[in-house]
Design a protein around this motif. Structure first.
Motif, PDB file in Angstrom:
ATOM      1  N   PHE A 124      -2.731   5.292  -3.825  1.00 29.82           N
ATOM      2  CA  PHE A 124      -3.514   4.078  -4.022  1.00 29.82           C
ATOM      3  C   PHE A 124      -3.529   3.237  -2.755  1.00 29.82           C
ATOM      4  O   PHE A 124      -4.535   2.609  -2.413  1.00 29.82           O
ATOM      5  CB  PHE A 124      -2.958   3.251  -5.181  1.00 29.82           C
ATOM      6  N   PHE A 125      -2.398   3.228  -2.072  1.00 32.65           N
ATOM      7  CA  PHE A 125      -2.326   2.486  -0.826  1.00 32.65           C
ATOM      8  C   PHE A 125      -3.390   2.975   0.149  1.00 32.65           C
ATOM      9  O   PHE A 125      -4.149   2.191   0.725  1.00 32.65           O
ATOM     10  CB  PHE A 125      -0.929   2.643  -0.210  1.00 32.65           C
ATOM     11  N   HIS A 157       2.740  -1.599  -2.959  1.00 34.18           N
ATOM     12  CA  HIS A 157       2.509  -3.026  -3.187  1.00 34.18           C
ATOM     13  C   HIS A 157       1.604  -3.646  -2.147  1.00 34.18           C
ATOM     14  O   HIS A 157       1.044  -4.718  -2.371  1.00 34.18           O
ATOM     15  CB  HIS A 157       3.836  -3.782  -3.257  1.00 34.18           C
ATOM     16  N   ALA A 158       1.461  -2.969  -1.016  1.00 34.76           N
ATOM     17  CA  ALA A 158       0.536  -3.482  -0.004  1.00 34.76           C
ATOM     18  C   ALA A 158      -0.873  -3.591  -0.573  1.00 34.76           C
ATOM     19  O   ALA A 158      -1.681  -4.389  -0.089  1.00 34.76           O
ATOM     20  CB  ALA A 158       0.538  -2.581   1.220  1.00 34.76           C
ATOM     21  N   VAL A 159      -1.170  -2.796  -1.596  1.00 40.13           N
ATOM     22  CA  VAL A 159      -2.496  -2.889  -2.228  1.00 40.13           C
ATOM     23  C   VAL A 159      -2.718  -4.305  -2.753  1.00 40.13           C
ATOM     24  O   VAL A 159      -3.782  -4.894  -2.555  1.00 40.13           O
ATOM     25  CB  VAL A 159      -2.609  -1.885  -3.400  1.00 40.13           C
ATOM     26  N   PHE A 160      -1.694  -4.852  -3.399  1.00 44.55           N
ATOM     27  CA  PHE A 160      -1.852  -6.194  -3.981  1.00 44.55           C
ATOM     28  C   PHE A 160      -1.823  -7.261  -2.893  1.00 44.55           C
ATOM     29  O   PHE A 160      -2.566  -8.239  -2.924  1.00 44.55           O
ATOM     30  CB  PHE A 160      -0.748  -6.438  -5.009  1.00 44.55           C
ATOM     31  N   TYR A 161      -0.935  -7.044  -1.933  1.00 43.73           N
ATOM     32  CA  TYR A 161      -0.853  -7.940  -0.778  1.00 43.73           C
ATOM     33  C   TYR A 161      -2.213  -8.039  -0.105  1.00 43.73           C
ATOM     34  O   TYR A 161      -2.726  -9.131   0.160  1.00 43.73           O
ATOM     35  CB  TYR A 161       0.180  -7.348   0.186  1.00 43.73           C
ATOM     36  N   PRO A 194      -7.994  -3.984   8.377  1.00 37.34           N
ATOM     37  CA  PRO A 194      -7.436  -3.049   7.385  1.00 37.34           C
ATOM     38  C   PRO A 194      -6.103  -2.427   7.788  1.00 37.34           C
ATOM     39  O   PRO A 194      -5.185  -2.371   6.976  1.00 37.34           O
ATOM     40  CB  PRO A 194      -8.519  -1.978   7.261  1.00 37.34           C
ATOM     41  N   GLN A 195      -5.985  -2.005   9.040  1.00 38.14           N
ATOM     42  CA  GLN A 195      -4.742  -1.293   9.378  1.00 38.14           C
ATOM     43  C   GLN A 195      -3.542  -2.217   9.388  1.00 38.14           C
ATOM     44  O   GLN A 195      -2.415  -1.748   9.287  1.00 38.14           O
ATOM     45  CB  GLN A 195      -4.888  -0.605  10.733  1.00 38.14           C
ATOM     46  N   PHE A 196      -3.756  -3.528   9.507  1.00 34.78           N
ATOM     47  CA  PHE A 196      -2.612  -4.433   9.484  1.00 34.78           C
ATOM     48  C   PHE A 196      -2.378  -5.020   8.102  1.00 34.78           C
ATOM     49  O   PHE A 196      -1.261  -5.264   7.702  1.00 34.78           O
ATOM     50  CB  PHE A 196      -2.815  -5.589  10.459  1.00 34.78           C
ATOM     51  N   VAL A 197      -3.471  -5.286   7.391  1.00 34.17           N
ATOM     52  CA  VAL A 197      -3.324  -5.841   6.055  1.00 34.17           C
ATOM     53  C   VAL A 197      -2.705  -4.795   5.133  1.00 34.17           C
ATOM     54  O   VAL A 197      -1.829  -5.091   4.338  1.00 34.17           O
ATOM     55  CB  VAL A 197      -4.695  -6.289   5.511  1.00 34.17           C
ATOM     56  N   PHE A 198      -3.173  -3.553   5.253  1.00 33.21           N
ATOM     57  CA  PHE A 198      -2.592  -2.463   4.467  1.00 33.21           C
ATOM     58  C   PHE A 198      -1.740  -1.641   5.421  1.00 33.21           C
ATOM     59  O   PHE A 198      -2.193  -0.659   5.996  1.00 33.21           O
ATOM     60  CB  PHE A 198      -3.697  -1.599   3.856  1.00 33.21           C
ATOM     61  N   ASP A 199      -0.506  -2.057   5.548  1.00 34.49           N
ATOM     62  CA  ASP A 199       0.380  -1.457   6.541  1.00 34.49           C
ATOM     63  C   ASP A 199       1.518  -0.731   5.830  1.00 34.49           C
ATOM     64  O   ASP A 199       2.269  -1.360   5.089  1.00 34.49           O
ATOM     65  CB  ASP A 199       0.931  -2.585   7.429  1.00 34.49           C
ATOM     66  N   PRO A 200       1.637   0.591   6.028  1.00 35.30           N
ATOM     67  CA  PRO A 200       2.699   1.322   5.316  1.00 35.30           C
ATOM     68  C   PRO A 200       4.081   0.782   5.621  1.00 35.30           C
ATOM     69  O   PRO A 200       4.971   0.811   4.765  1.00 35.30           O
ATOM     70  CB  PRO A 200       2.527   2.754   5.812  1.00 35.30           C
TER      71      PRO A 200
END
Lengths: 349, 414, 292
Positions: free
Chosen positions: A128-129, A66-70, A240-246
């Motif tokens: 996808f993430f 869901h981080a993809v959408f976030y 990127p590393q914070f916006v898309f954070d596992p």
């Protein structure tokens, strides 16, 4: 004791209204910016967890991407604010647009991912993430790995700076929970649950699985994108590393499970309890590994002893307790040989 | 249907949990009157866990060392300092929460910066909002300066300039002695990229042919294919845009396996990590590796030497173990102390105007003077080289303490 | 250009072997117990740290050290299964076990942080730097060893599965748990031992991983995503398939590395997504995976 369903329903509505009122008054009752900071972050997670639950909880497809959408919502806001030269409260109008961008992304993602099930689905969402994170880091429109800044409203009064974010977050969170309730009660929600219980049988009974699943994903993505946009505006930068954070995805899943997967109030409770706790723990402890061990241990406890989450399990305990009480009272009133009728077990929410 | 009211009840429980947490957060020590004997509370957020933890922990030591030194000398303006260090777990959400808490709940008088440009940028906004000065030592990337905040002061060298002495040295050589070819493998990171790009464009202008110039993602677990590719081009010079020791180690292993040893090998970060670097690659292999850095343990500066001695006394090990992050953190403290002493106040606006007034201050990293964006324009850059287990300063050639460069780099030893 | 491509392919194949070795345990557990062990990444790191401790404190050669680390990790695996996985039942089992494994991963990472801190360490041995001359370039010894160990581990697993009584019990459990129970197989014991074997193999993977890379407790995250991708691409339970899948993905990545390293990692995952779109069951999966 609550005798009539009507009284129960009115009490429930009153309770929810009281909660919303309390939440609305929160920044006035606790004007300290740290408190409202907690509030903003918590509300964001309430919205995201509920949105995630609308898809994963209702349909049974566990999404770890869901981080993809976030992130799509977040980057949309940053790029749009920069290119359209927006500042201040005008930027809040970008939130629904960010949600829309995320919803659009959800369509191809869903068309590909929803063709597989269970474990494979989970891993595809992870893939996808990573693709999203790496793309954000490589494309120049998103600023590459250095990230982009958001024009933060420096001219707002510091004492109430967090409040606009708080109220926007509250609106999104309340709307999301309302949507979750509406879906739950609708035929659409029934179709989702049927898919969760046994997709092939549901398809056999006439449920068109792909459109139902996909629409749930798109709705979920829309809200998550809005939440991401709100977050990025609050923090002021998109990297990127914070916006898309596992860890974000994991946190959402944990909150959803903690409260009770597939319930309405479960994700809300999970977010309300876990997110502030995590923020707060870091304010107290200067060794991060303590909080990691604690969280892991907490999870094991929940999974082992409250496997369906706090709410459903607690509800079951209470209902079972009541049944016992009622049975004992009937036996005391001594109808010899009469089987004490057990009240219907509380329907699993 | 009854269980639904239970749900609402639990929602109430959850809300109460949040309110309780908020109350806990909101209850803090009020600052009270600041009498001259009351300690100065300084708040900072550091990455004690997470991606940046190796540097965050070094920074913590630097701040704490400064604090104990300052207090041993009577404090600032007669007031001792007290540090409040929170952990941000390398997360921007947490760093914003931390500084908001430090400022609005703990009511600190001063704030020190966190580690990394990526965390400094959002944190600086919070400090600016509440009128605090934000002196930091690890936020030197463009992201921070493009915020154009008047309260941000980076005491360390801007990242883009770290290779400058090396570039100058190469241009001072006659063309026949310069490397003919160069490779610029770079980690895609706001710390490494600016230096590499600057080096590449300036060296190309000198006529050094670029045979490889690619960036790769920061979190690749395995650099072998990249290292092999660079080795196959056999460049005379390798300028490695690394951010940590493992990247350098991976490339060195790859080069060794391909029996390739560049004549000149310089990295953006890694060789400056003292013992951590040498133990990772072996002292024989380390010999000849160069790195750009504004500071090193043997820097010929009285305050710096004293700091190194204290560090060794407090934490053990040897002087070459002292991480450059420690010096960055210590300098933040020193610059803050000088500003507070001179202005007699801890107010952000007073410190901001003083630091923007063109004054030159001292630090263990050398002189400090800020431009309008908060960059240290007097920061000096050094190039260091490992020579037989010794970490020595080699450039600028005529700077005090520079020794001759070991050129070419000796071959690998295994 | 030709040598570069060949070299990249060689690197890709060898690298794939190393990943397959790290993923072997995951594949086994997935195939037999239908569990995605998301703690696999941190288990590899744990194996690396165990080898590290033996090498630093007892000065044992890393290969000899395996004689100790493999049994130790076996016991750890059995314990994890017995304590945290076995009690889970119910319709939410997939998600529950996922979370339980994640919780185990969190706790393990925390413990490693507490014992070892966050400094990078690596396993020093003679294999890390030496290489073999082949076809105009060199192949790293440690990768050759890793590939060899991967093949050996996979062969060993096949041997266990197809040539021992225990293996027969495992295969029976894989096909039909209820029927297996009916014929008297102690399904729980089989599951526990399988989990243990899967973790034991990971000890070997950890040793190779630690010899190639520096690691910290944080290194588990990137690993697990790649391992998951490999296992899913291979298809449920196909141990040999994991090797093929790993090699495919790392070779694609190594080739893209020649032109655009920035996109190489994305290619790794894109390859998986594309193949799964065409074959949802994975390359070697047994038909399409039905919902439980």
């Amino acid at each position: 004791m609550l005798a009539s369903p009507g009284a129960a329903r009115s009490l429930r509505i009153a309770g929810v209204a009281a909660l919303i009122a309390l939440a609305a008054l929160f920044p006035i009752l606790f004007p300290n910016p740290t408190a409202t900071n907690f509030g903003v972050v918590t509300l964001i997670f309430v919205a995201v967890t509920s949105a995630w639950n609308i898809f994963s909880g209702y349909s049974g497809y566990l999404s770890l991407g869901h981080a993809v959408f976030y992130g799509t919502g977040a980057y949309f806001l940053v790029v749009a604010a920069r290119d359209w030269h927006l500042t201040g409260s005008a930027i809040f109008w970008l939130l629904p647009l960010g949600g829309l961008a995320a919803a659009l992304i959800a369509v191809p993602v869903g068309l590909i991912a929803l063709r597989v099930r269970r474990h494979t689905f989970v891993v595809i969402t992870i893939a996808f993430f990573f693709i999203a994170q790496l793309s954000a880091g490589n494309l120049s429109v998103t600023g590459g790995s250095s990230g982009l800044l958001v024009p933060v409203p420096n001219n707002w009064d510091p004492a109430t700076y967090n409040n606009p974010f708080y109220y926007v977050g509250l609106i999104i969170a309340v709307a999301t929970v309302a949507l979750a309730v509406a879906i739950r009660r609708s035929r659409y929600g029934l179709q989702l649950r049927a898919i969760r219980d046994d997709e092939d049988r549901a398809a056999g009974l006439g449920v068109r699985a792909m459109p139902v699943k996909l629409s749930a994903l798109v709705l979920s993505a829309f809200i998550t994108g809005m939440a991401g946009a709100l977050w990025v505006y609050f923090i002021g930068q998109a990297v990127p590393q914070f916006v898309f954070d596992p860890l974000f995805d994991l946190a959402v899943v944990l909150m959803g499970f903690f409260g009770g997967l597939g319930t309405v109030a479960g994700p809300v409770l999970g977010a309300l309890v876990l997110e502030p706790s995590q923020l707060w723990l870091n304010l107290q402890e200067s060794n991060g590994y303590t909080s990691e061990i604690l969280f892991g241990a907490l999870f094991l406890v929940v999974i082992l002893f409250l496997p369906r989450g706090v709410l459903p399990t607690a509800a079951e305990y209470i209902t079972a307790g009541r049944a016992r009480l009622l049975r004992r009272r009937e036996q005391q009133q001594g109808a010899p040989g009469a089987q004490a009728p057990t009240p219907a077990a509380g329907s699993a929410p | 249907m009854r269980s639904l009211t239970h749900r609402t009840r639990f929602l109430a429980v959850g809300t109460i949990a949040v309110l309780a947490t908020a109350l806990l957060a909101a209850c803090g020590n009020s600052s009270g009157s600041s009498g001259s004997s009351k300690p100065i509370l300084i708040g900072t957020s550091l990455s004690l866990t997470g991606d940046f933890s190796a540097d965050g922990l070094a920074f913590e030591r630097g701040y704490k060392l400064w604090a104990s030194d300052v207090n041993a000398h009577g404090g600032i303006n007669g007031r001792k300092v007290q540090l409040d260090i929170l952990n941000d777990n390398s997360s921007p959400t947490q760093v914003v929460t931390n500084y908001t808490d430090l400022i609005t709940v703990k009511h600190v008088e001063l704030t020190f910066g966190p580690f990394s440009t990526l965390l400094t940028a959002p944190a600086a906004q919070v400090a600016h909002r509440y009128g605090y000065s934000f002196i930091e030592g690890a936020g030197g990337g463009n992201l921070v300066f493009s915020e154009k905040l008047p309260n941000v002061f980076d005491v360390s060298l801007p990242v883009a300039n770290e290779f400058d002495p090396f570039i100058s040295w190469l241009s001072s050589l006659p063309a026949s002695q310069r490397p003919a070819t160069a490779a610029y493998p770079t980690v895609d990171d706001p710390f490494a990229s600016p230096q590499e790009q600057r080096a590449q464009s300036m060296l190309e202008a000198l006529g050094i042919k670029t045979v490889y110039a690619k960036t790769f993602p920061a979190e690749v677990p395995d650099y072998l294919p990249n290292a092999d590719l660079v080795a196959s081009k056999k460049p005379d010079l390798v300028v490695l845009g690394s951010t940590d020791v493992p990247t350098v180690q991976a490339f060195m292993h790859g080069f060794e396996q391909q029996h390739f040893s560049p004549k000149l090998f310089i990295a953006a970060a890694g060789p400056d990590q003292g013992a951590a670097f040498v133990s990772a690659v072996g002292s024989g292999n380390a010999s000849g590796m160069m790195v750009g850095n504004p500071w090193y343990p043997d820097y010929k500066n009285a305050a710096s030497q004293a700091m190194v001695a204290e560090y060794v006394k407090k934490y053990g090990g040897s002087p070459s173990d002292v991480n450059a992050d420690v010096a960055e953190a210590y300098s933040v403290g020193q610059v803050t102390a000088q500003a507070v002493e001179h202005t007699g106040s801890t107010k952000g606006s007073a410190i901001d105007s003083y630091l923007h007034s063109g004054v030159t201050l001292n630090s263990v990293q050398g002189p400090v003077k800020f431009d309008s964006l908060g960059r240290n324009i007097k920061a000096i850059a050094f190039i260091f080289q490992w020579q037989n287990s010794n970490y020595v300063q080699v450039l600028p050639v005529h700077a005090t303490g520079s020794v001759p460069i070991l050129n070419p780099k000796p071959n690998w030893t295994s | 250009m030709g040598t570069e491509v060949t070299h990249a392919i060689a690197d890709g194949i060898l690298g794939g072997g190393v990943y397959a070795l790290m993923a072997a345990g995951l594949t086994l557990i997935f195939g037999v117990l239908d569990i995605i062990n998301v703690a696999q990444g941190i288990m590899v790191v744990l194996g690396a740290y165990l080898s590290y401790v033996l090498s630093v404190h007892l000065h044992l050669n890393v290969l000899t050290g395996l004689l100790i680390t493999v049994p130790v990790m076996f016991v750890i695996g059995v314990a994890i299964h017995w304590l945290f996985i076995r009690p889970l039942r119910g319709s939410e089992r997939t998600s529950m076990t996922l979370l339980a494994c994640f919780a185990v991963a969190l706790i393990t990472e925390g413990i490693l942080y507490w014992r070892f801190g966050s400094n990078y360490v690596s396993l020093h041995n003679s294999y890390s730097e030496s290489s073999v001359h082949v076809l105009g370039f060199y192949l790293a010894d440690i990768y050759l060893i890793g590939f060899g160990l991967a093949v050996a581990a996979i062969a060993a697993l096949y041997l266990i599965l197809y040539r021992t009584t225990f293996g027969r019990a495992v295969r029976a459990t894989m096909q039909n748990q209820t029927a297996a129970r009916l014929v008297g197989i102690d399904v729980t014991r089989v599951a526990a031992v399988t989990f243990g074997i899967g973790t034991a193999v990971t000890a070997v993977g950890g040793m190779v991983f630690g010899s190639i890379n520096s690691f910290t407790p944080n290194s588990g995250y990137d690993l697990i995503s790649r391992l998951l991708a490999i296992v899913i691409l291979a298809g449920m339970g196909s141990i040999g398939g994991a090797l093929v899948a790993a090699v495919l993905m790392t070779t694609a990545e190594a080739l893209v590395d020649i032109w655009q390293p920035d996109w190489a990692v994305a290619v790794f995952y894109l390859a998986m997504v594309i193949i799964l779109t065409v074959r949802p069951g994975g390359l070697f999966g047994r038909r399409a995976v039905r919902a439980q």
